[in-house]
Design a protein around this motif. Structure first.
Motif, PDB file in Angstrom:
ATOM      1  N   VAL A 114      40.332  38.811  31.157  1.00 50.86           N
ATOM      2  CA  VAL A 114      39.299  38.742  32.198  1.00 50.86           C
ATOM      3  C   VAL A 114      39.448  37.453  32.996  1.00 50.86           C
ATOM      4  O   VAL A 114      39.335  37.449  34.230  1.00 50.86           O
ATOM      5  N   GLY A 115      39.729  36.351  32.303  1.00 45.52           N
ATOM      6  CA  GLY A 115      39.889  35.083  33.003  1.00 45.52           C
ATOM      7  C   GLY A 115      41.061  35.085  33.953  1.00 45.52           C
ATOM      8  O   GLY A 115      41.030  34.408  34.990  1.00 45.52           O
ATOM      9  N   GLY A 116      42.107  35.839  33.640  1.00 47.33           N
ATOM     10  CA  GLY A 116      43.298  35.861  34.475  1.00 47.33           C
ATOM     11  C   GLY A 116      43.203  36.765  35.683  1.00 47.33           C
ATOM     12  O   GLY A 116      44.119  36.764  36.514  1.00 47.33           O
ATOM     13  N   LEU A 117      42.137  37.528  35.823  1.00 51.37           N
ATOM     14  CA  LEU A 117      42.000  38.431  36.968  1.00 51.37           C
ATOM     15  C   LEU A 117      41.341  37.737  38.159  1.00 51.37           C
ATOM     16  O   LEU A 117      40.510  36.845  37.977  1.00 51.37           O
ATOM     17  N   PRO A 118      41.667  38.146  39.377  1.00 49.46           N
ATOM     18  CA  PRO A 118      40.951  37.625  40.541  1.00 49.46           C
ATOM     19  C   PRO A 118      39.467  37.990  40.454  1.00 49.46           C
ATOM     20  O   PRO A 118      39.118  39.072  39.968  1.00 49.46           O
ATOM     21  N   PRO A 119      38.583  37.115  40.929  1.00 47.28           N
ATOM     22  CA  PRO A 119      37.136  37.403  40.861  1.00 47.28           C
ATOM     23  C   PRO A 119      36.766  38.742  41.492  1.00 47.28           C
ATOM     24  O   PRO A 119      35.894  39.451  40.982  1.00 47.28           O
ATOM     25  N   GLU A 120      37.421  39.087  42.612  1.00 44.79           N
ATOM     26  CA  GLU A 120      37.088  40.345  43.286  1.00 44.79           C
ATOM     27  C   GLU A 120      37.313  41.544  42.375  1.00 44.79           C
ATOM     28  O   GLU A 120      36.523  42.501  42.378  1.00 44.79           O
ATOM     29  N   THR A 121      38.395  41.494  41.594  1.00 42.04           N
ATOM     30  CA  THR A 121      38.720  42.654  40.764  1.00 42.04           C
ATOM     31  C   THR A 121      37.880  42.695  39.494  1.00 42.04           C
ATOM     32  O   THR A 121      37.616  43.770  38.970  1.00 42.04           O
ATOM     33  N   ARG A 122      37.469  41.535  39.002  1.00 43.66           N
ATOM     34  CA  ARG A 122      36.524  41.555  37.874  1.00 43.66           C
ATOM     35  C   ARG A 122      35.264  42.323  38.266  1.00 43.66           C
ATOM     36  O   ARG A 122      34.740  43.134  37.495  1.00 43.66           O
ATOM     37  N   LYS A 123      34.783  42.047  39.465  1.00 42.57           N
ATOM     38  CA  LYS A 123      33.550  42.702  39.932  1.00 42.57           C
ATOM     39  C   LYS A 123      33.762  44.203  40.075  1.00 42.57           C
ATOM     40  O   LYS A 123      32.930  45.013  39.646  1.00 42.57           O
ATOM     41  N   ILE A 124      34.882  44.602  40.664  1.00 43.68           N
ATOM     42  CA  ILE A 124      35.167  46.029  40.859  1.00 43.68           C
ATOM     43  C   ILE A 124      35.251  46.760  39.524  1.00 43.68           C
ATOM     44  O   ILE A 124      34.769  47.889  39.380  1.00 43.68           O
ATOM     45  N   LEU A 125      35.856  46.109  38.528  1.00 39.21           N
ATOM     46  CA  LEU A 125      36.036  46.730  37.213  1.00 39.21           C
ATOM     47  C   LEU A 125      34.824  46.559  36.304  1.00 39.21           C
ATOM     48  O   LEU A 125      34.826  47.074  35.186  1.00 39.21           O
ATOM     49  N   GLY A 126      33.816  45.826  36.769  1.00 40.07           N
ATOM     50  CA  GLY A 126      32.605  45.641  35.975  1.00 40.07           C
ATOM     51  C   GLY A 126      32.811  44.788  34.739  1.00 40.07           C
ATOM     52  O   GLY A 126      32.209  45.051  33.687  1.00 40.07           O
ATOM     53  N   LEU A 127      33.641  43.746  34.858  1.00 39.35           N
ATOM     54  CA  LEU A 127      33.931  42.871  33.721  1.00 39.35           C
ATOM     55  C   LEU A 127      33.091  41.598  33.832  1.00 39.35           C
ATOM     56  O   LEU A 127      33.300  40.793  34.747  1.00 39.35           O
ATOM     57  N   PRO A 128      32.155  41.394  32.928  1.00 38.65           N
ATOM     58  CA  PRO A 128      31.304  40.193  33.001  1.00 38.65           C
ATOM     59  C   PRO A 128      32.122  38.917  32.833  1.00 38.65           C
ATOM     60  O   PRO A 128      33.027  38.842  32.007  1.00 38.65           O
ATOM     61  N   TRP A 129      31.776  37.910  33.621  1.00 35.34           N
ATOM     62  CA  TRP A 129      32.453  36.606  33.551  1.00 35.34           C
ATOM     63  C   TRP A 129      31.481  35.572  34.096  1.00 35.34           C
ATOM     64  O   TRP A 129      31.191  35.551  35.283  1.00 35.34           O
ATOM     65  N   SER A 130      30.984  34.717  33.220  1.00 37.61           N
ATOM     66  CA  SER A 130      29.946  33.763  33.600  1.00 37.61           C
ATOM     67  C   SER A 130      30.541  32.460  34.126  1.00 37.61           C
ATOM     68  O   SER A 130      31.740  32.194  34.000  1.00 37.61           O
ATOM     69  N   ALA A 131      29.659  31.622  34.673  1.00 40.39           N
ATOM     70  CA  ALA A 131      30.086  30.291  35.114  1.00 40.39           C
ATOM     71  C   ALA A 131      30.604  29.481  33.927  1.00 40.39           C
ATOM     72  O   ALA A 131      31.563  28.714  34.057  1.00 40.39           O
ATOM     73  N   ALA A 132      29.984  29.660  32.771  1.00 32.03           N
ATOM     74  CA  ALA A 132      30.455  28.963  31.568  1.00 32.03           C
ATOM     75  C   ALA A 132      31.834  29.454  31.160  1.00 32.03           C
ATOM     76  O   ALA A 132      32.699  28.666  30.750  1.00 32.03           O
ATOM     77  N   ASP A 133      32.061  30.770  31.269  1.00 33.31           N
ATOM     78  CA  ASP A 133      33.396  31.320  31.001  1.00 33.31           C
ATOM     79  C   ASP A 133      34.427  30.671  31.920  1.00 33.31           C
ATOM     80  O   ASP A 133      35.518  30.297  31.486  1.00 33.31           O
TER      81      ASP A 133
END
Length: 275
Positions: free
Chosen positions: A214-233
């Motif tokens: 999840v960390g290695g994905l672009p932010p745009e694609t995390r959102k499209i795929l519905g993968l949670p990723w917080s500011a702390a992450d």
């Protein structure tokens, strides 16, 4: 066109094993192009033999970079694997894996992987180096013998292309969602690992796999795929990446067998080390 060689920046960075820390970024992004994702869904053993499929793909892709005088032959073999990958999209449109726009997207994800891995886990690149590496990526692509009509002319055009693909073209195709499913559900137990051992190690293994995927994905694609990723992450990921970069001096004194993938090491022995 002459293949890439020891004087190229691509030789220096692409086979560096720190690139593995990027996780499956390139593969996930490939599957987010609907036509490519559909081709995998219709034709590939990716779903039944995911790790095997990835292992079989990695060597030939590396050898289009590190194959020297054999690079074009390897590229042609990779291209020809795709000749019969064609079909119909759910909306009735037809697709073919050798359509230049589809084929270049697959290549573009490896180009992005090279840039992202280098600057995240190795060292920053100068603007001049970015331009040189992009030109090298065009030489690399030429090894496949596919039309270059979809290839952006220069580094600036590639950046525009990449932004447009991430914001307008990619989607949460079923193949892409499957490829990141373990980030939420956990990895399946490898057959070689006893159940009692997997019960002990699965939790940390899954935590690392999710972090890198999840960390290695672009932010745009995390959102499209519905993968949670917080500011702390994100802070933890940036700290991790910075720590890896700062260990560059230590990394460079390790044996080459540790630092580079086998195709890269074979190329260095045959043609000379990067310089």
């Amino acid at each position: 066109m002459q293949p890439l060689g020891p004087t190229s920046l691509t030789w220096r960075f692409f086979g560096d094993n720190r690139a593995l820390l990027v996780g499956p970024r390139a593969g996930v992004l490939q599957l987010m192009l609907p036509e490519l994702g559909q081709g995998v869904l219709d034709h590939s053993v990716f779903f039944s033999d995911t790790l095997g499929r990835l292992k079989r793909s990695a060597g030939p892709i590396l050898n289009t970079v590190y194959g020297g005088q054999d690079a074009a032959a390897t590229g042609a073999t990779v291209r020809d694997y795709h000749r019969d990958i064609k079909g119909v999209m759910p909306d009735g449109d037809r697709y073919h894996a050798l359509d230049p726009e589809i084929y270049f997207w697959a290549h573009a994800t490896f180009v992005d992987h090279l840039f992202y891995a280098t600057e995240t886990f190795m060292r920053p690149l100068t603007e001049a180096e970015r331009r040189v590496m992009y030109e090298e990526s065009k030489t690399w692509y030429a090894m496949y013998g596919v039309s270059d009509r979809a290839v952006p002319e220069d580094w600036e055009a590639f950046q525009e292309y990449w932004h447009k693909m991430l914001t307008e073209k990619v989607a949460a195709h079923k193949s892409a969602k499957y490829s990141v499913g373990y980030a939420e559900k956990g990895l399946p137990r490898p057959k070689e690992v006893p159940a009692v051992v997997w019960k002990v190690i699965s939790r940390p293994v899954n935590a690392v796999a999710r972090f890198l995927t999840v960390g290695g994905l672009p932010p745009e694609t995390r959102k499209i795929l519905g993968l949670p990723w917080s500011a702390a992450d994100e802070r933890r990921y940036r700290t991790f990446a910075r720590t890896v970069r700062r260990a560059d001096g230590l990394w460079n004194v390790l044996p080459r067998a540790v630092r580079y993938a086998p195709p890269a090491r074979a190329a260095f022995a045959r043609y000379g080390s990067p310089r």
